[in-house]
Design a protein around this motif. Structure first.
Motif, PDB file in Angstrom:
ATOM      1  N   SER A 142     -71.130  -0.270  81.346  1.00 23.71           N
ATOM      2  CA  SER A 142     -70.920  -1.275  82.377  1.00 23.71           C
ATOM      3  C   SER A 142     -72.160  -1.395  83.270  1.00 23.71           C
ATOM      4  O   SER A 142     -73.038  -0.529  83.253  1.00 23.71           O
ATOM      5  N   TRP A 181     -67.499  -4.654  84.045  1.00 22.59           N
ATOM      6  CA  TRP A 181     -67.668  -4.502  82.618  1.00 22.59           C
ATOM      7  C   TRP A 181     -66.727  -5.449  81.928  1.00 22.59           C
ATOM      8  O   TRP A 181     -65.763  -5.942  82.491  1.00 22.59           O
ATOM      9  N   GLU A 182     -67.028  -5.741  80.732  1.00 24.27           N
ATOM     10  CA  GLU A 182     -66.057  -6.403  79.894  1.00 24.27           C
ATOM     11  C   GLU A 182     -66.311  -5.957  78.473  1.00 24.27           C
ATOM     12  O   GLU A 182     -67.326  -5.320  78.170  1.00 24.27           O
ATOM     13  N   LYS A 183     -65.326  -6.242  77.633  1.00 20.60           N
ATOM     14  CA  LYS A 183     -65.492  -5.805  76.246  1.00 20.60           C
ATOM     15  C   LYS A 183     -65.852  -7.008  75.391  1.00 20.60           C
ATOM     16  O   LYS A 183     -65.216  -8.052  75.474  1.00 20.60           O
ATOM     17  N   GLY A 240     -72.118   1.001  74.568  1.00 21.38           N
ATOM     18  CA  GLY A 240     -72.084  -0.039  75.589  1.00 21.38           C
ATOM     19  C   GLY A 240     -71.715   0.558  76.929  1.00 21.38           C
ATOM     20  O   GLY A 240     -70.921   1.506  76.991  1.00 21.38           O
ATOM     21  N   GLY A 277     -72.514  -4.550  80.077  1.00 22.20           N
ATOM     22  CA  GLY A 277     -72.751  -4.582  81.517  1.00 22.20           C
ATOM     23  C   GLY A 277     -73.230  -5.926  81.990  1.00 22.20           C
ATOM     24  O   GLY A 277     -74.055  -6.007  82.884  1.00 22.20           O
ATOM     25  N   SER A 291     -72.005 -10.395  82.272  1.00 20.78           N
ATOM     26  CA  SER A 291     -71.022 -11.421  81.936  1.00 20.78           C
ATOM     27  C   SER A 291     -71.748 -12.725  81.701  1.00 20.78           C
ATOM     28  O   SER A 291     -72.605 -13.119  82.496  1.00 20.78           O
ATOM     29  N   GLU A 295     -65.294   4.287  83.141  1.00 17.21           N
ATOM     30  CA  GLU A 295     -65.962   3.028  83.421  1.00 17.21           C
ATOM     31  C   GLU A 295     -65.560   2.390  84.751  1.00 17.21           C
ATOM     32  O   GLU A 295     -64.390   2.057  84.958  1.00 17.21           O
ATOM     33  N   THR A 348     -68.217  -2.165  75.306  1.00 22.40           N
ATOM     34  CA  THR A 348     -68.354  -2.425  76.737  1.00 22.40           C
ATOM     35  C   THR A 348     -69.747  -2.985  77.001  1.00 22.40           C
ATOM     36  O   THR A 348     -70.726  -2.466  76.478  1.00 22.40           O
TER      37      THR A 348
END
Ligand code: PLP
Length: 479
Positions: free
Chosen positions: A46, A9-11, A44, A18, A20, A5, A16
């Motif tokens: 990013s 990205w964030e969880k 998921g 793509g 925010s 990745e 994950t």
């Protein structure tokens, strides 16, 4: 899948994502666990992974923005970007069809003026912009024909004449409208003759559907006499305007005896085809059919434009609101951009391009008809068949060489048809590229046919077993 990745990205809940999101300004709430049947494993990714995935997919696509798209009978012409820009002007995208007419004057003016332009182009007296496709335009016209005859107390006309080379939508529309279909044979030159039409004419005939130039790409030179025969016998003439790209500014069909005709805005007037819709297939009519047009229609009054439904004999409404407005708007933008002279030039170049291809390929592929072509040229695989190569193999060979094949196996009256329509958009380089590829394929057919039988080998999808694909389709799977 095991992706390394990259950022961004964030969880979220272990997945994950793509994107925010801004911080929540309300209490976070999830569905009660009792409503959950278990977790579903949605993958998921990013943002860069997603962006690359879809960008890559878009490069696998083929369209008029990529290269020549010579589908005969389909007029796959370039859609100028200015059309899109105009269709997204604020005043248009923020208008709503339920607004009062007084707040929609700009939209109504576009509809009205587009109708006027189409009347001018065709030499007709009335218009409806409601039909969403050529096929719906055919149905609308035949419904009007039926109502016209009934309104005159003539109930015996239950049959429509249709040439053997017609597009499949013609007999389909006639049947849908409750008519019987009688097929008229075209002659060895690929056109209808007065004699053949006369021999089919009797009191059961409600009308004839004629595509001009026909689907063989040849001008129906007896059109005027044929219209006279049909009218003398009490019938009406429908013009299938799918091939109008050959006639712009050259012939006004209303002057040769056509009573109603559809135009495919998504062909002749450069709007997107859109995978079978939404398109637009406006119908223009002569004055005697105006009372039967669908309602409402835009009219111009001393106090502005209005939607009018005051037409007692109308066949009714055939589309919600005003048809596919944004498609109509794009076509109007095209008509204004080109102007009268520009539209004439379109047809001249479209015909020139098709004949350039014809001249340069006539020694390599069989020409079933000797009469001059207009905007599209019809070849067959007769020569290549001798070496075991069919139209399908020729089409696959074109894909292997990076260009889209023409329409194949249509019209049905011609065995192994290859119907090439380059349109006016193609440069000399592009036409020469198509010609060189087709010449190379003709040579290969003779010398190394096995190379064509396996083609394509370098495309995303190689040669598929089409029979198996139809009988045992795999509708889900990885590309
Ligand atoms: C000759 C002819 N008539 C009618 C149609 C139907 O038009 P549409 O696809 O807009 O319904 C087509 C479409 O290709 C055509 O080529």
């Amino acid at each position: 899948m095991n992706y390394n990745e990259p950022l961004l990205w964030e969880k979220v809940n272990g997945i994950t994502v793509g994107y925010s999101m801004p911080e929540l300004s309300v209490v976070e709430s999830f569905p009660q666990s009792k409503h959950q049947r278990g977790s579903i494993s949605i993958p998921g990714f990013s943002e860069p992974v997603i962006a690359r995935h879809f960008t890559k997919l878009s490069t696998w696509n083929y369209g008029v923005d990529t290269d020549i798209y010579p589908l005969g009978s389909c007029t796959m012409k370039y859609n100028p970007k200015i059309n899109e820009k105009i269709a997204t002007l604020n005043g248009f995208i923020n208008s709503h069809p339920l607004q009062d007419d007084s707040y929609s004057q700009g939209v109504l003016e576009v509809l009205y003026q587009t109708g006027e332009a189409l009347k001018e182009i065709t030499g007709m007296d009335g218009v409806t912009l409601q039909p969403a496709a050529g096929a719906q335009g055919e149905l609308v016209s035949l419904l009007m024909f039926k109502k016209y005859h009934r309104s005159r107390g003539d109930f015996k006309r239950d049959t429509i004449l249709i040439p053997d080379s017609a597009h499949g939508t013609n007999p389909a529309s006639a049947s849908l409208c409750g008519f019987k279909v009688k097929v008229v044979k075209s002659n060895e030159e690929g056109i209808l003759t007065s004699e053949i039409v006369k021999s089919c004419m009797d009191e059961s005939i409600a009308g004839i559907m004629i595509t001009n130039p026909g689907t063989l790409g040849i001008f129906e030179s007896n059109i005027k006499e044929i219209c006279d025969i049909i009218h003398d016998g009490g019938g009406l003439v429908y013009g299938d305007g799918a091939n109008l790209n050959a006639l712009l500014g050259v012939i006004k069909v209303g002057h040769v005896g056509i009573d109603a005709m559809h135009m495919n805005l998504h062909k002749t007037f450069s709007t997107p085809h859109g995978g079978g819709g939404p398109g637009a297939g406006p119908v223009c009519v002569k004055s005697h059919l105006i009372p039967f047009l669908p309602v409402p229609r835009v009219i111009k009054t001393s106090s502005g434009y209005k939607m009018d439904s005051n037409t007692p004999l109308t066949i009714g409404r055939v589309h919600s609101f005003n048809g596919n407005f944004s498609v109509i708007l794009k076509a109007y933008a095209y008509i204004l951009t080109m102007g009268g002279e520009g539209l004439k030039h379109v047809s001249e170049i479209a015909v020139l391009n098709a004949n350039y291809i014809r001249q340069n390929l006539k020694d390599f592929y069989h020409l079933p008809y000797k009469k001059d072509s207009l905007h599209e040229v019809l070849f067959t695989d007769k020569i290549q068949k001798e070496y075991g190569i069919s139209t399908l193999d020729i089409a696959k060979g074109m894909i292997e060489r990076g260009i889209h094949p023409p329409t194949i196996y249509f019209p049905l009256v011609v065995s192994g048809a290859l119907l090439i329509e380059p349109t006016e958009n193609e440069s000399l380089d592009s036409l020469n590229n198509l010609i060189n590829i087709l010449r190379e394929i003709a040579e290969l057919a003779k010398d190394s046919p096995e190379l064509l039988l396996n083609a394509p080998n370098n495309s995303k999808r190689c040669r598929v077993d089409e029979t198996r694909a139809a009988r045992e389709p795999i509708l889900r799977g990885y590309i």
